[in-house]
Scaffold this motif. Sequence first.
Motif: not given
Length: 428
Positions: A135-140
């Motif tokens: 999810e962090a990679e998607k948000a970035a």
Amino acid sequence: MRRRLRQVFIIGLTLSLLGIGVPAWSEDDDRSCNDLMAADTPAYVVCTWMATPEEALDIANFWLSDDGQNLKDAGPMDPITIDCDEPGTVCPTDSEGDGEMHDVGDPDVPGAEDGGTPECQNGEQCYTDPNAITEAEKAAAMETPTGKAAQAGVQTTMRVWIETELADDYKAGKLDEAAKKIAALAVAQPGVVGVRFTSQLGYNDTFATAEELDKFVTETSAALRKLLPGKKLSAHTVVPVLGCGANDSCKTEITKKYPLLDPDRVGAWLSQGYIDQLSLDNGNLGTEYATWKIDAAEAQRNQWIQVRARAWDAYAQIAAEDASFTGTAQLTDEQATKAITERIAAPLQDDAAETVTLWSRWQNDQGQVNRVYGEKWAASATWEQLKKLGSVRARLATIYDPANPEVDVATDLKNLSEVFGQVYLHAA
């Protein structure tokens, strides 16, 4: 029963405007069902009976007569069975399960019948997919210019792709890192169709040998397939030898000049499922074959005949790509119509390319910008003519760099959606 012959996809301009001829289908054909279509049906849409009404009645009577006995007799064949107890028969014993019959509801984990809980059902995380995008990679990803453009793009009528170049990352040994970064853009925004992962494949000097080229395609495709299940993969290249047609001298010399761009190699990428969409560039058609007196129109015709003959569209979607439309903003109406006829109508009419990708804006290293439309979306004859192609808008695509907008991303994508049905958003 009846069928339509595959529609010849003509540009949404009137036939008289484009000057495109339509084959004269005979109304005397006893299998024609054109009389059942509306009077305003375009001439290039034809109807042919697979079976005439009389034949259809005969077929129905054959299957339904004698209380449907022929239909009963045509039932499924007896299933193939294997008797594992028969001498000489070997049955596998390493399948899943314990080989014993169990009743519905029986516990499937040892100890569960005594009140135990199967492993990994207590809420703990038993397995982590190493290929998953966090999810962090998607948000970035969504905070990048391309990510924000993807959010805006799916709000238009266009289908959205992510476009990048992974060849350099592959050469540098950073494929996994780069693939995950680009995959995050594709999965973070619902509605993104897929990823175009390379351009000018085999045409530029990135790879020196055919083995390197094949390895890049197979390994990059495999990496992206793991990260993007269900998404499409696209690549752009050019296969110059296809423009030679039957000219053996041309084929010999062009093959020497472009040894990596073997049609059989490109076809293998498609047939083996590494690529779902292949864009073939038309950029070299006007100059590459002058030695053999093959002009651009003949080279283009040769190319699409060869593509059809190889049945590439049975394995992947084939697109024609044309960057020469940039810089046409100053054309007259007549010149714009001629360009559209030659570069858009012709590939679609040749019935090998299913879509046409046009570069609508391009900026060189010195900052000079070439456009199809006028600066800041000022009107131009070419752009106005392109806006009339509504009937094939879904078959027209363009490439857009959100890091270098014409005005702003929302305005640009809205204007592009008036002409194009698909957009490739560039990600650095």
